[in-house]
Design an enzyme around this catalytic site. Structure first.
Site, PDB file in Angstrom:
ATOM      1  N   GLY A 105       0.770  -1.228   0.000  1.00  0.00           N
ATOM      2  CA  GLY A 105       0.000   0.000   0.000  1.00  0.00           C
ATOM      3  C   GLY A 105       0.802   1.278   0.000  1.00  0.00           C
ATOM      4  N   GLU A 269      -3.682 -11.653  -2.194  1.00  0.00           N
ATOM      5  CA  GLU A 269      -4.988 -11.077  -2.493  1.00  0.00           C
ATOM      6  C   GLU A 269      -5.665 -11.982  -3.514  1.00  0.00           C
ATOM      7  OE1 GLU A 269      -4.743  -6.917  -3.514  1.00  0.00           O
ATOM      8  OE2 GLU A 269      -3.223  -6.546  -1.970  1.00  0.00           O
ATOM      9  N   HIS A 795      17.335  -6.700  36.536  1.00  0.00           N
ATOM     10  CA  HIS A 795      18.360  -5.670  36.768  1.00  0.00           C
ATOM     11  C   HIS A 795      17.742  -4.283  36.905  1.00  0.00           C
ATOM     12  CE1 HIS A 795      21.691  -8.392  36.063  1.00  0.00           C
ATOM     13  NE2 HIS A 795      21.087  -8.826  34.976  1.00  0.00           N
TER      14      HIS A 795
END
Length: 836
Positions: A105, A269, A795
């Protein structure tokens, strides 16, 4: 289908192809010359590089006439498809559909274009879309040079779609392979691709064809082709699924064929025409999937579960090939320590896995073992809470069901503990803490000595020393861990005597004997001396190291960000990060906010709390006081075993740098540090004459791509599933993690993905994916801490408590949901973070 191929436009080549859309998307082409000087991409890049605004660049491209002979070829190709044939005009750039970046896109597509003039106009618009803001931003984020990108235009005969949509051949959310995910809507697929509709959603187990999920969308609109060209939006009112079960399974089967054809999961698609015929209109790699674990244990015989060991240690970034090779050899040493066979020490044991250039450990045997289920998640609760939650979510998975062997595993662990003197060392730490600390220091000296050569050995001898030293590292842990563990056992004992944990967090503030805290405070003292000498942030440079800083580097220069990776430069190699931290310290002008003042306040508060809790305990007071004194004496030593590890790795790194220098002189790698992009086995081969320059160059590119990855699963199944992604998401807007350091602060967020060069203003709230000791100098000026990873005893959490700054750790996607400049509130007691 008509293809205008400008992939080689700078070489003045054009390809024009006629034909129809193919079910499997095959493309063929023929080369034709282009008039000299006609180059869309090169001219556009020159204008962008010269600072011409993007909208002006696009205007120029849209106003450029297509040369007559090319226009004639386009017309001829179009007419070959039929008179006034409806077509789709789509972009296809050289930077599209890459294995690591889909560009989906980012350039433009034009649907149902009718007429040769309309096709020519759409082609020109596709060219211009290479220079949209979104396309340029996407290339920047993926490290793609704009000058190398070129664009083709694909013209496809339109499918008159009754139904269309998208099919992923692997689940893009959970990562599970061979699970087809289908989104579908009536009409053209544009509504699904653009996200303008809530489509029907289907999930299919590809192996069995079973539809495992079916969720119908509202499907309020559809886009239909208009006679004569163009499209229109129409209202839809249908409560029925737009696909039948048979069509869903047919789509999943087609997706499986496409994946097998390309050899990797695909984002496709598709469209179904009025005759019910299924068309595949596009396929590209799914670029967002995390790789599946590469391990001998991942043999396809049932799913297995892997824990990311590097994330558990605060290392979010990828690990260099040499770093991974060292972990394989260390893991082999750990297996030998348990008197278990090792087939190939350099390859590592079967439980070791590599995924996304991170270290993963096969936890399937732990999940199938009663003792493993009881102990390991509890350990992770205080180290990396999200991993503990993900592990517990797998308890009901049939592939992780309990198996026999619990007693055998327990006996093996008990024997090792006794052999290593674990109980004795635990008792010594509680009864004679000073002697225990001296023993711990001795372990550190002996470990460094193992990795230190005598005399001036050649590179082969240095490499073999490294290969012999790395497997010895695990033997240090059973000897070193009992000392700090004794402190936390004393804390648990005190909690039991008191009946609750109220006030105990305060006892953990300002802990002495913590090498990481001592390092941070020493760096603050360096800043204090520099300020007294009139040195400011602008005066700091790698070319001018002040004597006070050089003394710091002489003592702590073996440390680094991501320091468990052998391939990471130490501060003595590159002090850029330390200079940046010093610059931040020099901007701090509030004496009350000074780190040493905060640490001293924490220490005083801890002492006061010990007295208060002892009084509240009544007759048990003396025992509580003794237990809490032991906590103060021993808990700070939790950082010492890792400090010993880092000292040892730093010495090993020095030996490998000698090897790299020789390989560079022999023209087998380009720079000495390229040795860290080889494995230990490859180093042997390089010393024997093999040229690895091309291999190293490819690995640098792969490593740089992995640096841009923003999400790393803490737990990962062998089929690619991220268990955390399967779990139900939290309520909208909720950012909930693990309470790590009490207090509540509201301030400006600073999102930091890499501490090297990071600028943190005093009082800003540090938001990070994870931290290791190399990050902690930034804590001294932070107003609060938010971490995506970590647990209450990681930590970052420990150091935050010692400095008295509110902290919440284990907050999913914090670096995505919070932006630099946001005003956020961190509640370190409730474990919540909110954006104001």
């Amino acid at each position: 289908m008509l293809t205008l191929d400008f992939t080689h436009i700078d070489a003045a080549m054009l390809a024009v192809v006629g034909g129809k859309a193919a079910n499997l998307g095959e493309l063929t082409g023929a080369g034709l010359p282009v008039p000299p000087g006609f180059c869309v991409t090169t001219e556009a890049y020159r204008r962008v590089a010269a600072g011409v605004p993007l909208d002006r660049v696009r205007e120029v491209l849209l106003g450029t006439e297509i040369p007559a002979d090319i226009a004639d070829e386009i017309r001829a190709g179009y007419f070959a498809l039929g008179a006034d044939a409806p077509v789709a005009v789509r972009s296809s750039a050289t930077a599209e559909d890459l294995p690591f970046a889909s560009f989906a896109g980012q350039q433009d597509t034009y649907l149902n274009v009718v007429g040769a003039d309309a096709v020519l106009d759409a082609v020109r618009r596709c060219w211009a879309s290479l220079w949209t803001d979104r396309a340029i931003a996407y290339r920047d984020s993926n490290g793609i040079d704009h000058s190398t990108v070129e664009l083709a235009v694909v013209v496809q005969l339109m499918v008159d779609a009754e139904v269309a949509g998208v099919l992923f051949t692997a689940n893009p959310v959970t990562g599970r392979r061979r699970e087809a995910v289908i989104d579908a809507n009536a009409g053209l697929g544009e509504t699904v691709v653009s996200g303008s509709v809530n489509p029907d959603h289907f999930v299919v187990d590809t192996a069995t064809g079973r539809i495992t999920q079916q969720r119908l969308g509202d499907k309020k609109i559809a886009i239909r082709a208009v006679a004569g060209g163009g499209t229109r939006e129409v209202a839809v009112d249908s409560a029925e699924a737009c696909l039948s079960d048979a069509q869903i399974r047919e789509l999943a089967a087609l997706g499986d064929r496409v994946e097998q054809h390309y050899g990797s999961p695909q984002d496709t698609e598709w469209a179904i025409d009025g005759d019910g015929r299924l068309w595949l209109t596009q396929a590209r790699p799914i670029t967002t999937l995390f790789p599946v674990p590469d391990s001998p244990s991942n043999d396809g015989r049932g799913r297995r579960a892997y824990l990311c060991g590097s994330v558990a240690q605060g290392l979010y970034r990828p690990i260099t090939p040499m770093g991974l090779a060292s972990f394989r050899l260390i893991a082999s040493g750990g297996r030998r320590m348990f008197r278990l066979p090792v087939t190939d020490a350099l390859a590592g044991p079967a439980f070791f896995a590599d995924a996304g250039q991170r270290v993963y450990v096969d936890m399937t045997p732990v999940l199938r073992n009663r003792i493993g289920r009881l102990v390991i998640p509890r350990v992770l609760d205080v180290m990396e809470a999200r991993s503990a939650h993900a592990m517990r979510s797998l308890f009901d998975d049939p592939d992780m069901s309990l198996r026999s062997g619990t007693v055998r595993a327990a006996v093996r662990i008990l024997r090792l503990a006794l052999h290593m003197g674990f109980p004795f060392r635990l008792a010594e730490a509680l009864l004679r803490p000073d002697a225990a600390e001296r023993r711990l220091d001795g372990i550190g000296r002996r470990m460094v000595a193992v990795a230190t050569p005598t005399g001036q050995p050649d590179s082969r001898a240095r490499l073999e020393l490294v290969i012999q030293a790395l497997p010895v590292i695990p033997t240090m842990l059973p000897k070193a861990l009992p000392v700090p563990l004794a402190g936390f056992l004393a804390l648990a004992f005190a909690r039991r005597l008191l009946g609750s944990g109220e006030g105990l967090e305060t006892v953990l503030r300002g802990l002495p004997h913590n090498v990481t805290t001592e390092m941070d405070l020493e760096l603050w003292r360096v800043a204090t001396r520099l300020r007294a000498d009139g040195i400011g942030p602008a005066d700091l440079s790698v070319d001018r190291i002040p004597p006070a800083l050089q003394r710091f580097l002489d003592r702590y220069g073996h440390r680094a960000v991501a320091e468990i990776d052998l391939g990471m430069p130490r501060w003595s190699d590159d002090p850029t990060h330390i200079l940046g931290v010093l610059a931040n310290y020099l901007r701090l002008d509030d004496p009350e906010a000074a780190p040493d003042a905060q640490f001293a306040r924490g220490r005083d508060e801890a002492e006061a709390m010990i007295q208060s809790l002892s009084r509240k305990a009544g007759a048990r007071g003396p025992v509580v006081r003794w237990a809490l004194r032991r906590v103060r004496r021993l808990a700070g030593l939790r950082e010492k075993p890792k400090y010993i590890l880092i000292e040892t790795l730093a010495e090993i790194r020095r030996q490998l740098q000698h090897v790299g220098a020789e390989l560079t002189a022999a023209h087998r790698i380009d720079t000495a540090d390229d040795v860290f992009f080889l494995t230990l086995k490859e180093c042997r081969e390089a010393l024997s004459g093999q040229d690895f320059r091309e291999v190293v160059a490819a690995r640098h590119e792969s490593y740089d791509r992995e640096l841009r990855r923003r999400k790393v699963p803490q737990m990962l199944l062998s089929d690619g599933t991220d268990p955390e992604a399967v779990a139900a998401p939290p309520a909208d807007g909720a950012m909930i993690g693990t309470a790590a350091s009490t207090g509540r602060v509201t301030g400006v967020a600073r999102v930091v993905l890499d501490p090297v060069g990071a600028h943190l203003e005093p009082g800003e709230i540090l938001v990070a994916p994870s931290t290791d000791p190399g990050w902690t100098p930034l804590f001294l000026t932070a107003g609060g801490l938010v971490m995506e990873m970590g647990g209450a005893n990681s930590h970052g959490a420990v150091v935050a408590r010692e400095y008295g700054i509110p902290a919440v750790v284990g907050v999913p996607d914090a670096t995505h949901r919070i932006a630099t400049g946001d005003e956020i509130t961190v509640d370190g007691a409730a474990g919540t973070v909110s954006v104001e």
